[in-house]
Scaffold this motif. Structure first.
Motif, PDB file in Angstrom:
ATOM      1  N   PRO A 238      22.080 -59.377  11.779  1.00 25.77           N
ATOM      2  CA  PRO A 238      22.728 -58.152  11.327  1.00 25.77           C
ATOM      3  C   PRO A 238      22.563 -56.954  12.258  1.00 25.77           C
ATOM      4  CG  PRO A 238      21.676 -59.239   9.474  1.00 25.77           C
ATOM      5  CD  PRO A 238      21.244 -59.964  10.714  1.00 25.77           C
ATOM      6  N   TRP A 239      21.551 -56.962  13.139  1.00 26.46           N
ATOM      7  CA  TRP A 239      21.323 -55.826  14.026  1.00 26.46           C
ATOM      8  C   TRP A 239      21.949 -56.017  15.400  1.00 26.46           C
ATOM      9  CZ3 TRP A 239      20.018 -51.215  12.433  1.00 26.46           C
ATOM     10  CH2 TRP A 239      19.399 -51.091  11.191  1.00 26.46           C
ATOM     11  N   LEU A 240      22.534 -57.188  15.664  1.00 24.47           N
ATOM     12  CA  LEU A 240      23.201 -57.413  16.946  1.00 24.47           C
ATOM     13  C   LEU A 240      24.447 -56.530  17.041  1.00 24.47           C
ATOM     14  CD1 LEU A 240      23.517 -58.991  19.609  1.00 24.47           C
ATOM     15  CD2 LEU A 240      24.739 -60.762  18.307  1.00 24.47           C
ATOM     16  N   GLY A 241      24.518 -55.739  18.103  1.00 23.29           N
ATOM     17  CA  GLY A 241      25.677 -54.881  18.313  1.00 23.29           C
ATOM     18  C   GLY A 241      25.695 -53.601  17.501  1.00 23.29           C
ATOM     19  N   LYS A 242      24.615 -53.340  16.796  1.00 19.59           N
ATOM     20  CA  LYS A 242      24.555 -52.140  15.958  1.00 19.59           C
ATOM     21  C   LYS A 242      23.902 -50.970  16.723  1.00 19.59           C
ATOM     22  CE  LYS A 242      26.177 -53.737  11.999  1.00 19.59           C
ATOM     23  NZ  LYS A 242      26.404 -55.143  12.350  1.00 19.59           N
ATOM     24  N   PRO A 243      24.314 -49.734  16.436  1.00 19.29           N
ATOM     25  CA  PRO A 243      23.678 -48.585  17.080  1.00 19.29           C
ATOM     26  C   PRO A 243      22.260 -48.384  16.568  1.00 19.29           C
ATOM     27  CG  PRO A 243      25.205 -47.841  15.384  1.00 19.29           C
ATOM     28  CD  PRO A 243      25.387 -49.335  15.512  1.00 19.29           C
ATOM     29  N   GLN A 244      21.470 -47.681  17.337  1.00 20.29           N
ATOM     30  CA  GLN A 244      20.096 -47.402  16.927  1.00 20.29           C
ATOM     31  C   GLN A 244      20.092 -46.581  15.644  1.00 20.29           C
ATOM     32  OE1 GLN A 244      17.533 -45.832  19.995  1.00 20.29           O
ATOM     33  NE2 GLN A 244      16.189 -44.823  18.519  1.00 20.29           N
ATOM     34  N   PRO A 245      19.380 -47.027  14.622  1.00 17.59           N
ATOM     35  CA  PRO A 245      19.364 -46.286  13.361  1.00 17.59           C
ATOM     36  C   PRO A 245      18.531 -45.011  13.463  1.00 17.59           C
ATOM     37  CG  PRO A 245      17.861 -48.138  13.229  1.00 17.59           C
ATOM     38  CD  PRO A 245      18.568 -48.259  14.557  1.00 17.59           C
ATOM     39  N   ASP A 246      18.868 -44.053  12.620  1.00 19.92           N
ATOM     40  CA  ASP A 246      18.077 -42.833  12.488  1.00 19.92           C
ATOM     41  C   ASP A 246      17.082 -43.059  11.362  1.00 19.92           C
ATOM     42  OD1 ASP A 246      17.070 -40.301  11.660  1.00 19.92           O
ATOM     43  OD2 ASP A 246      18.799 -39.299  12.548  1.00 19.92           O
ATOM     44  N   PRO A 247      15.785 -43.063  11.645  1.00 18.88           N
ATOM     45  CA  PRO A 247      14.799 -43.398  10.603  1.00 18.88           C
ATOM     46  C   PRO A 247      14.777 -42.409   9.445  1.00 18.88           C
ATOM     47  CG  PRO A 247      13.707 -42.542  12.558  1.00 18.88           C
ATOM     48  CD  PRO A 247      15.144 -42.749  12.927  1.00 18.88           C
ATOM     49  N   TYR A 248      15.370 -41.224   9.641  1.00 18.78           N
ATOM     50  CA  TYR A 248      15.342 -40.220   8.578  1.00 18.78           C
ATOM     51  C   TYR A 248      16.665 -40.092   7.833  1.00 18.78           C
ATOM     52  CZ  TYR A 248      11.095 -39.028  11.041  1.00 18.78           C
ATOM     53  OH  TYR A 248       9.854 -39.100  11.637  1.00 18.78           O
ATOM     54  N   ASP A 271      18.849 -50.209  23.948  1.00 15.41           N
ATOM     55  CA  ASP A 271      19.767 -51.011  24.760  1.00 15.41           C
ATOM     56  C   ASP A 271      19.103 -52.301  25.227  1.00 15.41           C
ATOM     57  OD1 ASP A 271      21.841 -49.219  24.503  1.00 15.41           O
ATOM     58  OD2 ASP A 271      21.463 -48.202  26.418  1.00 15.41           O
ATOM     59  N   LEU A 272      17.845 -52.216  25.643  1.00 11.89           N
ATOM     60  CA  LEU A 272      17.135 -53.426  26.054  1.00 11.89           C
ATOM     61  C   LEU A 272      16.925 -54.345  24.858  1.00 11.89           C
ATOM     62  CD1 LEU A 272      15.727 -55.013  28.273  1.00 11.89           C
ATOM     63  CD2 LEU A 272      13.620 -53.744  27.765  1.00 11.89           C
ATOM     64  N   PHE A 273      16.650 -53.766  23.702  1.00 25.34           N
ATOM     65  CA  PHE A 273      16.498 -54.570  22.491  1.00 25.34           C
ATOM     66  C   PHE A 273      17.796 -55.308  22.182  1.00 25.34           C
ATOM     67  CE2 PHE A 273      16.517 -54.965  17.774  1.00 25.34           C
ATOM     68  CZ  PHE A 273      15.445 -55.835  17.660  1.00 25.34           C
ATOM     69  N   GLN A 274      18.947 -54.646  22.385  1.00 26.02           N
ATOM     70  CA  GLN A 274      20.226 -55.312  22.180  1.00 26.02           C
ATOM     71  C   GLN A 274      20.424 -56.455  23.176  1.00 26.02           C
ATOM     72  OE1 GLN A 274      22.722 -55.005  19.806  1.00 26.02           O
ATOM     73  NE2 GLN A 274      21.171 -53.809  18.716  1.00 26.02           N
ATOM     74  N   LEU A 346      12.101 -60.058  28.491  1.00 24.55           N
ATOM     75  CA  LEU A 346      10.794 -59.458  28.212  1.00 24.55           C
ATOM     76  C   LEU A 346      10.173 -58.836  29.467  1.00 24.55           C
ATOM     77  CD1 LEU A 346       9.131 -62.019  25.755  1.00 24.55           C
ATOM     78  CD2 LEU A 346      10.588 -60.051  25.254  1.00 24.55           C
ATOM     79  N   ALA A 347      10.480 -59.387  30.640  1.00 22.43           N
ATOM     80  CA  ALA A 347       9.927 -58.855  31.883  1.00 22.43           C
ATOM     81  C   ALA A 347      10.420 -57.439  32.157  1.00 22.43           C
ATOM     82  CB  ALA A 347      10.287 -59.772  33.046  1.00 22.43           C
ATOM     83  N   ARG A 348      11.542 -57.054  31.538  1.00 25.04           N
ATOM     84  CA  ARG A 348      12.093 -55.707  31.731  1.00 25.04           C
ATOM     85  C   ARG A 348      11.526 -54.711  30.719  1.00 25.04           C
ATOM     86  NH1 ARG A 348      18.041 -57.479  30.850  1.00 25.04           N
ATOM     87  NH2 ARG A 348      18.417 -55.215  30.810  1.00 25.04           N
ATOM     88  N   SER A 349      10.669 -55.195  29.828  1.00 27.39           N
ATOM     89  CA  SER A 349      10.121 -54.332  28.778  1.00 27.39           C
ATOM     90  C   SER A 349       8.705 -53.882  29.136  1.00 27.39           C
ATOM     91  CB  SER A 349      10.088 -55.089  27.451  1.00 27.39           C
ATOM     92  OG  SER A 349       9.018 -56.027  27.438  1.00 27.39           O
ATOM     93  N   ASN A 350       8.146 -53.044  28.263  1.00 30.24           N
ATOM     94  CA  ASN A 350       6.754 -52.620  28.399  1.00 30.24           C
ATOM     95  C   ASN A 350       5.834 -53.428  27.488  1.00 30.24           C
ATOM     96  OD1 ASN A 350       7.386 -50.449  30.190  1.00 30.24           O
ATOM     97  ND2 ASN A 350       8.113 -49.265  28.430  1.00 30.24           N
ATOM     98  N   GLY A 351       6.308 -54.573  27.018  1.00 32.45           N
ATOM     99  CA  GLY A 351       5.560 -55.347  26.042  1.00 32.45           C
ATOM    100  C   GLY A 351       4.148 -55.685  26.476  1.00 32.45           C
ATOM    101  N   LEU A 352       3.979 -56.063  27.733  1.00 31.63           N
ATOM    102  CA  LEU A 352       2.659 -56.464  28.217  1.00 31.63           C
ATOM    103  C   LEU A 352       1.705 -55.283  28.340  1.00 31.63           C
ATOM    104  CD1 LEU A 352       3.611 -59.137  30.890  1.00 31.63           C
ATOM    105  CD2 LEU A 352       2.678 -59.512  28.613  1.00 31.63           C
ATOM    106  N   ARG A 353       2.234 -54.048  28.248  1.00 36.41           N
ATOM    107  CA  ARG A 353       1.371 -52.873  28.326  1.00 36.41           C
ATOM    108  C   ARG A 353       1.012 -52.315  26.947  1.00 36.41           C
ATOM    109  NH1 ARG A 353       4.549 -52.339  32.992  1.00 36.41           N
ATOM    110  NH2 ARG A 353       6.234 -51.211  31.955  1.00 36.41           N
TER     111      ARG A 353
END
Length: 366
Positions: A238-248, A271-274, A346-353
């Motif tokens: 359901p989140w594929l292709g969706k804009p970033q939600p506003d948490p508020y 964008d990287l998450f997409q 994943l190599a393009r993310s900050n996950g390992l940090r």
């Protein structure tokens, strides 16, 4: 048509499916509400489809009570569950051969100036049994908030003694949100084979267990029970292709607010998450039209130090039982090519940090 068998794992004396049903959502109406009768009905459907292990805690609202009522009603209606004819019947239909398993928690959040004696620990075990309406706790997990109070070592010594004595039936022991250093300390103190699990966050986004935790698990034979594996549902179609939600402004759950912050302020960008979701969708298609959630969960399960994934089930509100089952049908495994596609993103993310910004496993709760 019979249901294919679900993948299982051995945790000491227990044989459990590699997906557990988490009852955290019963702790608050923020995840949606349903009548207790519907919740129990959904628990029964999960049980009949092979999801025999339910994860709860002393502070998950009425989760222990509802599970206890469900288990008692099931055994009352089917008290020949271990009879020869019943076993034959259940095997012919690939139904569970044992009652639903109780994985609950004793969570010590507040500092205490009163020592944790054996009597006090026994009282806590009895309280879990009283609320789950049974004479057995299949796996008792402990959360300990303040490491500077080293009484957690004595608590586990007492729990090991209680388990061995057998008067109070605790079949297995585990931890919740303990970091690598303290898992190692407890294992070395209480001896080999006594501590079986540690419940921590682990996903394609939060890869902190790949550090010291993986080595500690290998050293002591501990398996992780992981949660947050789908990041509150963000790692799904359901989140594929969706804009970033506003948490508020947008309607998202408390869990999604928590994981959105990790995704966009720690791990990377939306964008990287997409891009990650797009890659997971491509892999899912290569395996016969599975879901993004199937692939994300399988990636976690394929790590040898992971025993099972705990999925938050909004019982009576949202239904993902059949999709979850597809993840642990024994024919589905990621290929080397699948894993390389995932690794490239994943190599393009900050996950390992994240381990440097969030701390070791469980640090975010302290």
């Amino acid at each position: 048509m019979l249901q294919p068998p679900l993948e299982t794992v051995n945790l000491g004396p227990l044989t459990v499916p590699r997906i557990w049903i988490g009852l955290w959502q019963l702790s608050s109406p923020a995840w949606g509400t349903a009548p207790v009768s519907r919740v129990k009905s959904e628990m029964n459907q999960h049980y009949l489809h092979g999801f025999t292990t339910f994860d709860m805690a002393d502070h998950y609202g009425s989760a222990e009570l509802i599970f206890g009522q469900f288990r008692r009603a099931l055994l009352s209606a089917d008290n020949n569950i271990f009879g020869e004819d019943e076993i034959t019947f259940r095997r012919s239909r690939r139904l569970p051969l044992h009652p639903p398993l109780c994985a609950t928690k004793w969570c010590i959040f507040m500092e205490s100036h009163i020592p944790y004696t054996r009597s006090r620990v026994e009282d806590a075990v009895r309280e879990r049994m009283r609320r789950t309406m049974g004479d057995t706790i299949d796996i008792l997990q402990v959360h300990w908030q303040h490491y500077d109070n080293s009484d957690y070592v004595n608590v586990f010594r007492y729990l090991v003694d209680i388990k061995r004595d057998g008067e109070l039936k605790v079949r297995a022991l585990g931890l919740v949100n303990f970091d690598s250093q303290h898992v190692n300390e407890i294992c070395e103190t209480i001896g080999p084979g006594e501590l079986l699990t540690n419940q921590v966050q682990f996903s394609l986004i939060d890869v902190r267990p790949l550090y010291d935790m993986a080595a500690v698990c290998k050293k002591h034979g501990v398996k992780l029970l992981t949660y947050g594996t789908l990041c509150g549902g963000f790692l799904s179609d359901p989140w594929l292709g969706k804009p970033q939600p506003d948490p508020y402004k947008d309607k998202i759950t408390p869990s999604q607010r928590k994981y959105l912050d990790v995704i966009t302020d720690g791990w990377g960008t939306w964008d990287l998450f997409q891009a990650l979701l797009t890659s997971l969708r491509m892999i899912a298609d290569r395996h016969g039209g599975l879901s993004i959630a199937n692939v994300a969960t399988r990636w976690v399960l394929d790590h040898p130090f992971v025993g099972a994934v705990i999925v938050g089930a909004r019982l009576g509100v949202a239904q993902h039982r059949e999709d979850n089952a597809r993840t642990i049908m024994t024919s589905f495994h990621l290929t080397a090519e699948d894993n390389q596609i995932i690794s490239n993103v994943l190599a393009r993310s900050n996950g390992l940090r994240l381990i440097h910004t969030m701390g070791d496993c469980g640090a975010e709760y302290r």
